[in-house]
Motif scaffolding. Structure first.
Motif, short mmCIF file in Angstrom:
data_model
loop_
_atom_site.label_atom_id
_atom_site.label_comp_id
_atom_site.label_asym_id
_atom_site.label_seq_id
_atom_site.Cartn_x
_atom_site.Cartn_y
_atom_site.Cartn_z
N PHE A 108 -6.13 -10.67 0.60
CA PHE A 108 -5.79 -11.36 1.84
C PHE A 108 -5.55 -10.38 2.99
O PHE A 108 -4.75 -10.64 3.89
N LEU A 109 -6.27 -9.28 2.98
CA LEU A 109 -6.15 -8.31 4.06
C LEU A 109 -6.84 -8.82 5.32
O LEU A 109 -7.91 -9.43 5.26
N ALA A 110 -6.21 -8.56 6.45
CA ALA A 110 -6.84 -8.86 7.74
C ALA A 110 -7.71 -7.67 8.14
O ALA A 110 -7.20 -6.60 8.46
N THR A 111 -9.01 -7.84 8.08
CA THR A 111 -9.93 -6.72 8.32
C THR A 111 -10.39 -6.63 9.77
O THR A 111 -11.07 -5.67 10.14
N ASN A 112 -10.04 -7.62 10.58
CA ASN A 112 -10.52 -7.62 11.97
C ASN A 112 -9.37 -7.54 12.96
O ASN A 112 -9.49 -7.99 14.10
N ASP A 113 -8.26 -6.95 12.55
CA ASP A 113 -7.09 -6.84 13.41
C ASP A 113 -7.20 -5.60 14.28
O ASP A 113 -7.15 -4.48 13.78
N PRO A 114 -7.36 -5.73 15.60
CA PRO A 114 -7.47 -4.54 16.46
C PRO A 114 -6.21 -3.68 16.45
O PRO A 114 -6.26 -2.50 16.79
N GLY A 115 -5.08 -4.27 16.05
CA GLY A 115 -3.85 -3.51 15.99
C GLY A 115 -3.84 -2.44 14.91
O GLY A 115 -2.96 -1.58 14.90
N GLN A 116 -4.82 -2.47 14.00
CA GLN A 116 -4.89 -1.47 12.94
C GLN A 116 -5.52 -0.16 13.42
O GLN A 116 -5.44 0.87 12.73
N LEU A 117 -6.14 -0.17 14.59
CA LEU A 117 -6.77 1.04 15.10
C LEU A 117 -5.71 2.08 15.45
O LEU A 117 -4.81 1.82 16.26
N ALA A 118 -5.83 3.24 14.84
CA ALA A 118 -4.87 4.35 15.03
C ALA A 118 -3.46 3.95 14.63
O ALA A 118 -2.48 4.50 15.15
N ALA A 119 -3.34 3.00 13.72
CA ALA A 119 -2.03 2.63 13.16
C ALA A 119 -1.81 3.40 11.87
O ALA A 119 -2.76 3.66 11.12
N PHE A 120 -0.55 3.75 11.63
CA PHE A 120 -0.22 4.52 10.44
C PHE A 120 0.97 3.88 9.73
O PHE A 120 1.77 3.17 10.33
N ARG A 121 1.03 4.14 8.44
CA ARG A 121 2.06 3.53 7.61
C ARG A 121 3.46 3.95 8.04
O ARG A 121 3.70 5.13 8.37
N THR A 122 4.37 3.00 8.06
CA THR A 122 5.76 3.29 8.37
C THR A 122 6.38 4.09 7.24
O THR A 122 6.50 3.58 6.12
N PRO A 123 6.77 5.34 7.47
CA PRO A 123 7.40 6.09 6.38
C PRO A 123 8.81 5.61 6.15
O PRO A 123 9.52 5.21 7.09
N GLY A 124 9.27 5.63 4.91
CA GLY A 124 10.66 5.34 4.63
C GLY A 124 11.54 6.45 5.17
O GLY A 124 11.13 7.62 5.24
N LEU A 125 12.75 6.12 5.56
CA LEU A 125 13.62 7.11 6.19
C LEU A 125 14.64 7.73 5.24
O LEU A 125 15.42 8.58 5.67
N ARG A 126 14.64 7.33 4.00
CA ARG A 126 15.58 7.97 3.08
C ARG A 126 15.22 9.46 2.92
O ARG A 126 14.06 9.82 2.78
N ASN A 127 16.27 10.29 3.01
CA ASN A 127 16.12 11.76 2.92
C ASN A 127 15.29 12.33 4.06
O ASN A 127 14.79 13.46 3.97
N VAL A 128 15.12 11.58 5.14
CA VAL A 128 14.22 12.01 6.21
C VAL A 128 14.69 13.31 6.86
O VAL A 128 13.85 14.13 7.30
N ALA A 129 15.99 13.55 6.92
CA ALA A 129 16.48 14.77 7.55
C ALA A 129 16.06 16.03 6.79
O ALA A 129 16.08 17.13 7.34
N GLU A 130 15.66 15.86 5.52
CA GLU A 130 15.24 16.99 4.69
C GLU A 130 13.73 17.17 4.68
O GLU A 130 13.22 18.01 3.93
N ARG A 131 13.00 16.40 5.50
CA ARG A 131 11.54 16.40 5.37
C ARG A 131 10.82 16.71 6.68
O ARG A 131 9.77 16.14 6.96
N ALA A 132 11.34 17.60 7.48
CA ALA A 132 10.60 18.02 8.67
C ALA A 132 9.35 18.79 8.25
O ALA A 132 9.32 19.40 7.18
N PRO A 133 8.30 18.78 9.08
CA PRO A 133 8.12 18.08 10.35
C PRO A 133 7.75 16.62 10.14
O PRO A 133 7.63 16.16 8.99
N TYR A 134 7.50 15.91 11.26
CA TYR A 134 7.40 14.46 11.19
C TYR A 134 6.11 13.93 11.79
O TYR A 134 5.40 14.61 12.50
N MET A 135 5.85 12.68 11.46
CA MET A 135 4.67 11.90 11.84
C MET A 135 3.48 12.28 10.94
O MET A 135 3.56 13.18 10.12
N HIS A 136 2.37 11.56 11.12
CA HIS A 136 1.28 11.63 10.15
C HIS A 136 0.57 12.97 10.13
O HIS A 136 -0.13 13.29 9.18
#
Length: 431
Positions: free
Chosen positions: A338-366
């Motif tokens: 049931f994936l939406a394959t024609n959603d323009p919002g998916q262009l250059a979209a990236f998965r939301t990373p979980g924030l647990r232990n985030v302070a120990e995982r620099a650097p950030y973003m994809h």
């Protein structure tokens, strides 16, 4: 169109809020309302905090596409494969090279580094069993399939399928057969052959009989299933935030002292005008969805297409939930069907990373674009336009459906960064 994971996350949040609202009307309400709370919160925020506790993650969801994921012998084989550098072309790269246990099961580098430099940041293993889609672009839909990708990626392990299968034959035959049964009849195989890789490797793969290709694929898929069995129980342990959230839900003012006033101020911004909880919600602080938030690409001339490209790869993947090497029935692969394959919002979209232990995982973003959490928060305060696609973030003065411009002062940014540090807990590896 809102993704299925995002809708599911919202449903879970509403269910917890409804359950808590009932509790507030019953005998427990006196305790919550009359206890000497250091930090009072409105009922709707208490419901949100309740839903963010790690205990609300529940048990690890079962992956129907991997019938071996809970077997200890499969996990033992997977652990050996995870740490085996012979699975790489140069004999120097293992899964553990980028997913190191002493570095939060990632590598701390802006871009993954195997045989060459990759295009994106290494994601941690913890909590991966809860994710419906893997990698920054979601090009894999199960943990065992995700484990296979790096093995043949030229910038990571640089292996090829037949050589990997031969390695299992030579060094792991007894362990493999104890888990998966007899090795399939592979027939005579060349030294190197793979559906990807060099022209010569692809030609050698195409020349193999169908039965040999299928047998090699089966062994290759089982390698991934064993690695997934090892990775599945790697998870986050409770943090100071969890103790604070539990104290708040229980009406325990003394328990709230686990967070400093600045950290609590940051939490309030996180839940309210910072709008962080819009995407970073639930016990793993992720909606498991994909968003374009205008993060600057490393190469503006060739911006990363993100989820739009990942969807294409996912649907073509022979190792997805619906593929012949999956152990699932088709009706158990609802996320894929049931994936939406024609959603323009998916262009250059990236998965939301979980924030647990985030302070120990620099650097950030994809692609490791930001070195510090302060820089990440400043990005959201600035809300720049996207280079590719359209950013979901509202800009000051812009009319935006469902969002308001994020307004953060320098003090707010410091406070939220301090709060994010409270999300750090131990990494748990025990089954």
């Amino acid at each position: 169109m809102t993704s299925a994971p995002a809708r599911a996350a919202r449903r879970r949040l509403l269910q917890v809020a409804a359950t808590l609202s009932v509790a507030l009307v019953t005998a427990g309400v006196a305790q919550v309302r009359t206890a000497p709370l250091r930090d009072p919160w409105p009922a709707e925020d208490v419901a949100t905090l309740a839903a963010m506790r790690l205990t609300q993650a529940g048990g690890r969801p079962q992956d129907p596409s991997n019938a071996y994921e809970q077997r200890t012998d499969a996990a033992a084989l997977g652990r050996a494969l995870f740490h085996d550098t012979r699975l790489s072309r140069n004999g120097q790269v293992a899964c553990a090279s980028c997913h190191a246990a002493d570095r939060q099961f990632q590598d701390g580098k802006p871009l993954g580094q195997g045989l060459a430099t990759g295009r994106r940041r290494t994601m941690p293993v913890m909590g991966a069993a809860h994710a419906p889609f893997l990698f920054w672009d979601g090009r894999k839909d199960c943990l065992w399939s995700q484990a296979l990708g790096p093995l043949e990626d030229a910038a990571e392990h640089g292996g090829n399928r037949v050589r990997l299968v031969k390695l299992v034959q030579a060094h792991y035959s007894e362990q493999y057969q104890a888990v998966f049964g007899p090795l399939p009849a592979l027939g005579p195989l060349p030294d190197d052959a793979s559906p990807g890789g060099t022209d010569a490797e692809r030609a050698a793969w195409a020349a193999l009989p169908d039965a040999s290709r299928d047998a090699a694929n089966r062994v290759f898929a089982n390698m991934g299933k064993a690695i997934a069995a090892y990775e599945r129980p790697i998870s986050y342990g409770p943090s100071r935030f969890d103790r604070y959230a539990q104290a708040t839900v229980a009406g325990d003012g003394r328990g709230q002292e686990v967070l400093a006033p600045q950290e609590v101020r940051g939490l309030r911004v996180f839940l309210a005008r910072g709008q962080c909880v819009t995407c970073h919600n639930g016990p793993l602080l992720t909606d498991q969805a994909f968003h374009n938030t205008g993060v600057p690409p490393l190469d503006r001339a060739r911006p990363d297409r993100g989820r739009a490209e990942g969807l294409r790869k996912l649907l073509q993947d022979e190792f997805n939930c619906l593929g012949r090497y999956s152990d699932a029935r088709p009706e158990q692969c609802g996320e894929l069907q049931f994936l939406a394959t024609n959603d323009p919002g998916q262009l250059a979209a990236f998965r939301t990373p979980g924030l647990r232990n985030v302070a120990e995982r620099a650097p950030y973003m994809h692609a490791g674009q930001f070195s510090t959490l302060d820089q990440v928060l400043q990005h959201y305060a600035d809300s720049p336009s996207a280079v590719l696609g359209h950013s979901e973030l509202a800009r000051p003065g812009e009319r935006h459906a469902g969002r308001q411009a994020i307004r953060l002062t320098p003090a707010d940014i410091q406070d939220v960064a301090a709060f994010l540090g409270t999300l750090t807990g131990p990494v748990v590896q025990a089954r």
